[in-house]
Design a protein around this motif. Sequence first.
Motif, PDB file in Angstrom:
ATOM      1  N   UNK A 274     -41.643   9.560 -56.636  1.00  0.00           N
ATOM      2  CA  UNK A 274     -41.408   8.562 -55.701  1.00  0.00           C
ATOM      3  C   UNK A 274     -42.190   7.333 -55.996  1.00  0.00           C
ATOM      4  N   UNK A 275     -43.437   7.257 -56.661  1.00  0.00           N
ATOM      5  CA  UNK A 275     -44.129   6.298 -56.803  1.00  0.00           C
ATOM      6  C   UNK A 275     -43.446   5.480 -58.181  1.00  0.00           C
ATOM      7  N   UNK A 278     -40.512   3.540 -56.262  1.00  0.00           N
ATOM      8  CA  UNK A 278     -40.840   2.332 -55.565  1.00  0.00           C
ATOM      9  C   UNK A 278     -41.243   1.100 -56.434  1.00  0.00           C
ATOM     10  N   UNK A 300     -46.760  -5.869 -50.903  1.00  0.00           N
ATOM     11  CA  UNK A 300     -46.255  -5.400 -49.895  1.00  0.00           C
ATOM     12  C   UNK A 300     -46.369  -4.140 -49.455  1.00  0.00           C
ATOM     13  N   UNK A 301     -45.979  -3.319 -50.507  1.00  0.00           N
ATOM     14  CA  UNK A 301     -46.357  -1.854 -50.466  1.00  0.00           C
ATOM     15  C   UNK A 301     -47.653  -1.106 -50.817  1.00  0.00           C
ATOM     16  N   UNK A 303     -50.688  -1.698 -48.855  1.00  0.00           N
ATOM     17  CA  UNK A 303     -51.506  -1.047 -47.760  1.00  0.00           C
ATOM     18  C   UNK A 303     -50.709   0.656 -47.448  1.00  0.00           C
ATOM     19  N   UNK A 304     -49.482   0.485 -47.577  1.00  0.00           N
ATOM     20  CA  UNK A 304     -48.989   2.004 -47.418  1.00  0.00           C
ATOM     21  C   UNK A 304     -49.484   2.865 -48.314  1.00  0.00           C
ATOM     22  N   UNK A 307     -53.160   3.628 -47.601  1.00  0.00           N
ATOM     23  CA  UNK A 307     -53.267   4.673 -46.415  1.00  0.00           C
ATOM     24  C   UNK A 307     -52.735   6.208 -46.882  1.00  0.00           C
ATOM     25  N   UNK A 308     -51.783   6.212 -47.591  1.00  0.00           N
ATOM     26  CA  UNK A 308     -51.256   7.447 -48.170  1.00  0.00           C
ATOM     27  C   UNK A 308     -52.422   8.061 -49.043  1.00  0.00           C
ATOM     28  N   UNK A 311     -55.350   9.263 -46.554  1.00  0.00           N
ATOM     29  CA  UNK A 311     -54.898  10.617 -45.948  1.00  0.00           C
ATOM     30  C   UNK A 311     -54.704  11.817 -46.535  1.00  0.00           C
ATOM     31  N   UNK A 312     -54.504  11.549 -47.800  1.00  0.00           N
ATOM     32  CA  UNK A 312     -54.648  12.894 -48.601  1.00  0.00           C
ATOM     33  C   UNK A 312     -53.048  13.087 -49.213  1.00  0.00           C
ATOM     34  N   UNK A 313     -51.966  12.400 -48.543  1.00  0.00           N
ATOM     35  CA  UNK A 313     -50.626  12.468 -49.025  1.00  0.00           C
ATOM     36  C   UNK A 313     -50.380  12.161 -50.209  1.00  0.00           C
ATOM     37  N   UNK A 314     -50.956  11.129 -51.126  1.00  0.00           N
ATOM     38  CA  UNK A 314     -50.760  10.906 -52.307  1.00  0.00           C
ATOM     39  C   UNK A 314     -51.823  10.999 -53.228  1.00  0.00           C
ATOM     40  N   UNK A 319     -48.798  11.370 -58.358  1.00  0.00           N
ATOM     41  CA  UNK A 319     -48.483  10.493 -57.379  1.00  0.00           C
ATOM     42  C   UNK A 319     -48.895   9.333 -57.527  1.00  0.00           C
TER      43      UNK A 319
ATOM     44  N   UNK B  14     -44.414  13.007 -51.009  1.00  0.00           N
ATOM     45  CA  UNK B  14     -45.119  12.133 -50.180  1.00  0.00           C
ATOM     46  C   UNK B  14     -45.417  12.981 -49.060  1.00  0.00           C
ATOM     47  N   UNK B 242     -45.468   7.613 -42.418  1.00  0.00           N
ATOM     48  CA  UNK B 242     -46.233   6.663 -43.208  1.00  0.00           C
ATOM     49  C   UNK B 242     -46.170   5.294 -43.259  1.00  0.00           C
ATOM     50  N   UNK B 281     -52.876  15.260 -42.607  1.00  0.00           N
ATOM     51  CA  UNK B 281     -52.406  14.408 -43.656  1.00  0.00           C
ATOM     52  C   UNK B 281     -51.744  13.338 -43.234  1.00  0.00           C
ATOM     53  N   UNK B 283     -50.309   9.991 -41.071  1.00  0.00           N
ATOM     54  CA  UNK B 283     -50.731   8.667 -41.015  1.00  0.00           C
ATOM     55  C   UNK B 283     -50.993   8.259 -39.607  1.00  0.00           C
TER      56      UNK B 283
END
Lengths: 375, 298
Positions: A274-275, A278, A300-301, A303-304, A307-308, A311-314, A319, B14, B242, B281, B283
């Motif tokens: 995914x990275x 993008x 633009x991408x 900040x997302x 945050x990812x 939160x530990x998502x990425x 990733x 993700x 997200x 996890x 957002x």
Amino acid sequence: MADYTLRVRRQKPEADDRGPAGPYWEDFEVDLDPTLSVLDGLLQAKDRQDGSLAVRCSCRAAICGSCGVKVNGQSTLACKTQLGEASEAANRLNGGSEPIVVEPMENMPVIKDLVTDMESTHWKKMRRVTPWLLDDGNPPERERVVPHENMVDITQPISCIQCGACVSACLSMEADPDFIGPAALAKAYRFVGDPRDVETDERLYDLAQDPHGIYDCTHCFSCITACPKGVDPMNQIMRLRRAAGEAEIVDKNNGHNHEVAFTKIIEKKGTLDESLLLQESLAPGIVGKMKPAGVKGLLESLPTAIRGIKSGKMRSISKLIPGIHPKLPGDAQDKVEKIYERAEKSRWQLNLYITGRDEDLTEAEEAPEQEEAKA
Amino acid sequence: MKLAYWPGCVSRGFTTELHGSMALVAEGLGIELVTLDRANCCGAGVIAEHNQELADTLNARTFALAQETGLAMMNICSTCQGAQSECQERLDANAEYRKHINEALSGEGLEYVAGKDGFTNKNFLWLLVEDIGLDTLRDKVTRPLEGLRVGPFYGCYVLRPKDRLGYEDFPERDIYLEKVIDALGGTVVDYDGSRKCCGFPIITMNRETSLTQAGTHIGDAIDRGADCLVTPCPLCHLNLDLQQPEAAKAVNRDLGLAVLHLPQLVGLAMGFEPAELGMPRHIASTDAVVERLAATTA
């Protein structure tokens, strides 16, 4: 015969002694056979209860495309929806005796009751795609001969009756009223696919570059569900994208870049990185990352992404760093690459609208025998 | 119950909390999952847009790998369901085409056989209602979601087009989320966006349209009093969760609504802890959901 309640969202164009201008609900009780249509119901209500109920209609046989409305939230033709099935649909979730809800079409202004202004939306968008043939200007002595397979290819968009049901159902247009939309883009494919048209690349370039063009469609299938004639407008938009891709039109909306990046990642990795998708969609290659548009997209991408990570998502190396996503195990990746090699050469486009299904064909072949047996 | 399992790309990318919570919930429901670790991405409609035959071959490969196990196949992503069903429809419709596609798989010793032993590919939502059953699900509930107001968000690809997605045999597939929320003891929130598009497919192409779609639906659900949304689609989750702070900017209002993956909602009712289900996890904070459940349990 059966009793049905039609709950109609009416619209008063101007204030009168019954109240101010604007929308209001009114119930009509009708008594008709369940196999008759919602349009028949509306016409009975107009005939017996309120002659001022405005509804546009003509053929009553799903040919003229005049009576586009929403029935229980679904954009469709009033004449092609039976009262019995509409009532069943209305009652499915809550049970009991829910009314059949009839509303004017969405994504266009309402003039009165169920009559919408098709001119300011549907027809304006239709004109946007130059909906006529642009030939080479040298008329032949006799007719132009077109190969059969080319005309078969555009049979589907030719079937459009301009009812606007797909425009009403379009979920992208709901968010972006400037989206050219399903009906007009299906019409655009009708000419892109026509070998007599000489401006194919220009048409594709125009529709790919427009921020409200072919890459503004979210692929939600809503127009396909709404279309009463099987035009499958979204599929025509996907064919426009495919044709633009084959013509190597690199648009400023990143549509082509996204398609190329996605397809390449699966060839090399088997599953989605995914990275990398993008990054390569917004700013492909080294050159893309130096262009202002690419830098803007990546910023633009950002900040997302932050945050990812927070939160530990990425929060893993594969990733965070595009491109180090693992391949499929063993020899599986090689097998996927082999599939690419073959399919990219072959590029078979099977269109079930034209070919039908094996079982349909079998039935068609068997039919004459049955006729003979009867005789 | 033993199933060939295609987790998809995003649940391992993700939204790893989806993959993790599915594993826990499967075990709790007595489902054994045999992961198809050699299988490839479904193409999400993007590869089909590039080259239809390529997408069909890639998915025929996944189906053939599943058929090799002799098990029914399960996915946990509305987008996988839609993209795979589209390819399967073409493969099943035309024997000549299927033969052509299978030639590409023969080098790996694979073959997709239409209708082999009643082969099915169902997402977790369909499987939950049709094969596990709502009665069994109710029996597994140890912490009913009493007082929790849940807005269903389906994702387009398990809703449309109906003739391709088995609605003839299962006409209620578009109200399954409501049935599941009810079976888990929660309250269904009826709001405008539940069957609309999250906008994700065009997030890199028309950011504003995409985020406006997500933001509008989240806002509608908040206005109808939802404590959270639940979705069977991880791609919807990307735009709804997200991207939620960006979606809030697009629609110019405060949002802040938890978006749960379907296995997380089921897991909460089965007594798993929010942390085990990966909810920290997210957002958009899931604290309100946790507090609501704590209040009713206390």
